[in-house]
Design a protein around this motif. Structure first.
Motif, PDB file in Angstrom:
ATOM      1  N   MET A 122      55.661  10.504  21.168  1.00 21.92           N
ATOM      2  CA  MET A 122      56.956  11.036  20.858  1.00 21.92           C
ATOM      3  C   MET A 122      57.946  10.472  21.871  1.00 21.92           C
ATOM      4  O   MET A 122      57.804  10.665  23.065  1.00 21.92           O
ATOM      5  CB  MET A 122      56.910  12.554  20.946  1.00 21.92           C
ATOM      6  CG  MET A 122      57.719  13.149  19.870  1.00 21.92           C
ATOM      7  SD  MET A 122      57.703  14.895  19.515  1.00 21.92           S
ATOM      8  CE  MET A 122      57.229  15.870  20.788  1.00 21.92           C
ATOM      9  N   GLY A 123      58.912   9.810  21.327  1.00 21.54           N
ATOM     10  CA  GLY A 123      59.894   9.198  22.218  1.00 21.54           C
ATOM     11  C   GLY A 123      61.018  10.165  22.557  1.00 21.54           C
ATOM     12  O   GLY A 123      61.108  11.277  22.053  1.00 21.54           O
ATOM     13  N   LEU A 124      61.863   9.717  23.437  1.00 21.95           N
ATOM     14  CA  LEU A 124      62.992  10.523  23.862  1.00 21.95           C
ATOM     15  C   LEU A 124      63.963  10.761  22.715  1.00 21.95           C
ATOM     16  O   LEU A 124      64.640  11.789  22.672  1.00 21.95           O
ATOM     17  CB  LEU A 124      63.696   9.823  25.030  1.00 21.95           C
ATOM     18  CG  LEU A 124      64.769  10.621  25.751  1.00 21.95           C
ATOM     19  CD1 LEU A 124      64.199  11.906  26.314  1.00 21.95           C
ATOM     20  CD2 LEU A 124      65.394   9.788  26.856  1.00 21.95           C
ATOM     21  N   ASP A 125      64.007   9.826  21.767  1.00 18.57           N
ATOM     22  CA  ASP A 125      64.924   9.961  20.630  1.00 18.57           C
ATOM     23  C   ASP A 125      64.559  11.153  19.733  1.00 18.57           C
ATOM     24  O   ASP A 125      65.430  11.756  19.118  1.00 18.57           O
ATOM     25  CB  ASP A 125      64.916   8.681  19.796  1.00 18.57           C
ATOM     26  CG  ASP A 125      65.527   7.510  20.550  1.00 18.57           C
ATOM     27  OD1 ASP A 125      66.314   7.780  21.488  1.00 18.57           O
ATOM     28  OD2 ASP A 125      65.215   6.363  20.205  1.00 18.57           O
ATOM     29  N   SER A 126      63.308  11.512  19.658  1.00 21.56           N
ATOM     30  CA  SER A 126      62.915  12.635  18.801  1.00 21.56           C
ATOM     31  C   SER A 126      62.970  13.968  19.549  1.00 21.56           C
ATOM     32  O   SER A 126      62.987  15.026  18.934  1.00 21.56           O
ATOM     33  CB  SER A 126      61.513  12.406  18.244  1.00 21.56           C
ATOM     34  OG  SER A 126      60.581  12.329  19.297  1.00 21.56           O
ATOM     35  N   VAL A 127      62.999  13.964  20.856  1.00 24.16           N
ATOM     36  CA  VAL A 127      63.021  15.202  21.638  1.00 24.16           C
ATOM     37  C   VAL A 127      64.450  15.730  21.762  1.00 24.16           C
ATOM     38  O   VAL A 127      64.671  16.947  21.772  1.00 24.16           O
ATOM     39  CB  VAL A 127      62.395  14.959  23.028  1.00 24.16           C
ATOM     40  CG1 VAL A 127      62.538  16.183  23.910  1.00 24.16           C
ATOM     41  CG2 VAL A 127      60.947  14.564  22.881  1.00 24.16           C
ATOM     42  N   ILE A 128      65.417  14.872  21.840  1.00 22.05           N
ATOM     43  CA  ILE A 128      66.812  15.292  22.033  1.00 22.05           C
ATOM     44  C   ILE A 128      67.300  16.190  20.884  1.00 22.05           C
ATOM     45  O   ILE A 128      67.888  17.238  21.155  1.00 22.05           O
ATOM     46  CB  ILE A 128      67.725  14.068  22.242  1.00 22.05           C
ATOM     47  CG1 ILE A 128      67.384  13.419  23.593  1.00 22.05           C
ATOM     48  CG2 ILE A 128      69.193  14.480  22.204  1.00 22.05           C
ATOM     49  CD1 ILE A 128      68.145  12.160  23.888  1.00 22.05           C
ATOM     50  N   PRO A 129      67.080  15.854  19.616  1.00 18.78           N
ATOM     51  CA  PRO A 129      67.525  16.779  18.549  1.00 18.78           C
ATOM     52  C   PRO A 129      66.827  18.143  18.623  1.00 18.78           C
ATOM     53  O   PRO A 129      67.444  19.177  18.340  1.00 18.78           O
ATOM     54  CB  PRO A 129      67.152  16.056  17.260  1.00 18.78           C
ATOM     55  CG  PRO A 129      67.055  14.619  17.629  1.00 18.78           C
ATOM     56  CD  PRO A 129      66.602  14.601  19.061  1.00 18.78           C
ATOM     57  N   LEU A 130      65.568  18.165  19.047  1.00 14.58           N
ATOM     58  CA  LEU A 130      64.871  19.446  19.180  1.00 14.58           C
ATOM     59  C   LEU A 130      65.482  20.295  20.290  1.00 14.58           C
ATOM     60  O   LEU A 130      65.615  21.515  20.153  1.00 14.58           O
ATOM     61  CB  LEU A 130      63.391  19.214  19.457  1.00 14.58           C
ATOM     62  CG  LEU A 130      62.567  18.661  18.293  1.00 14.58           C
ATOM     63  CD1 LEU A 130      61.139  18.387  18.741  1.00 14.58           C
ATOM     64  CD2 LEU A 130      62.587  19.626  17.132  1.00 14.58           C
ATOM     65  N   LEU A 131      65.863  19.665  21.381  1.00 14.05           N
ATOM     66  CA  LEU A 131      66.502  20.397  22.470  1.00 14.05           C
ATOM     67  C   LEU A 131      67.868  20.949  22.047  1.00 14.05           C
ATOM     68  O   LEU A 131      68.240  22.062  22.420  1.00 14.05           O
ATOM     69  CB  LEU A 131      66.649  19.502  23.704  1.00 14.05           C
ATOM     70  CG  LEU A 131      65.352  19.135  24.430  1.00 14.05           C
ATOM     71  CD1 LEU A 131      65.637  18.135  25.550  1.00 14.05           C
ATOM     72  CD2 LEU A 131      64.702  20.390  24.970  1.00 14.05           C
ATOM     73  N   ILE A 132      68.595  20.174  21.276  1.00 20.54           N
ATOM     74  CA  ILE A 132      69.908  20.630  20.790  1.00 20.54           C
ATOM     75  C   ILE A 132      69.724  21.840  19.876  1.00 20.54           C
ATOM     76  O   ILE A 132      70.451  22.836  19.980  1.00 20.54           O
ATOM     77  CB  ILE A 132      70.643  19.481  20.070  1.00 20.54           C
ATOM     78  CG1 ILE A 132      71.045  18.404  21.088  1.00 20.54           C
ATOM     79  CG2 ILE A 132      71.874  20.005  19.337  1.00 20.54           C
ATOM     80  CD1 ILE A 132      71.616  17.148  20.465  1.00 20.54           C
TER      81      ILE A 132
END
Length: 95
Positions: A1-11
Motif C-alpha cells: 500500500m503506497g502513500l497515495d492510497s493512505v492519504i484519502p483514508l486519513l482524510i
C-alpha cells in the motif's frame, strides 16, 4: 500500500470525527430529556404513595355479549296456487 492510497483514508477518518461527535451530542441530549421525564413521573408516584392515594381506578372492560341471530322461518311447504285451466278454443264458424 503506497502513500497515495493512505492519504484519502486519513482524510475520511478526519472527516468522520466531527460527524461522530455531533451524533453523540444529539444522543446525549435526547437521553437527558428522557431521563428527566422518567424522574418527574417517579416523583409524582412517590408523592401519591406518601399521600395515600392509589392509582386512579381503571374502567372495567366492556362486557361483550354474543349476538344471537334472529330466528329464521322455515320455508313453506304449501304447493303453489293452481293455474286455471286454459279456455277451450272457439270453433271457427264463419258468420
Amino acid at each position: 500500500m503506497g502513500l497515495d492510497s493512505v492519504i484519502p483514508l486519513l482524510i475520511l477518518l478526519l472527516l468522520a470525527f466531527p460527524l461522530v461527535a455531533i451524533a453523540a451530542i444529539v444522543m446525549a441530549v435526547t437521553t437527558r430529556e428522557r431521563l428527566r421525564a422518567i424522574e418527574r413521573r417517579l416523583l409524582m408516584l412517590e408523592r401519591r404513595i406518601e399521600a395515600g392515594v392509589t392509582a386512579p381506578p381503571q374502567s372495567a372492560a366492556p362486557v361483550i355479549r354474543p349476538t344471537v341471530a334472529p330466528a329464521v322461518e322455515p320455508p313453506r311447504t304449501t304447493p303453489p296456487p293452481a293455474m286455471p285451466a286454459p279456455a277451450a278454443p272457439k270453433p271457427a264458424v264463419p258468420p
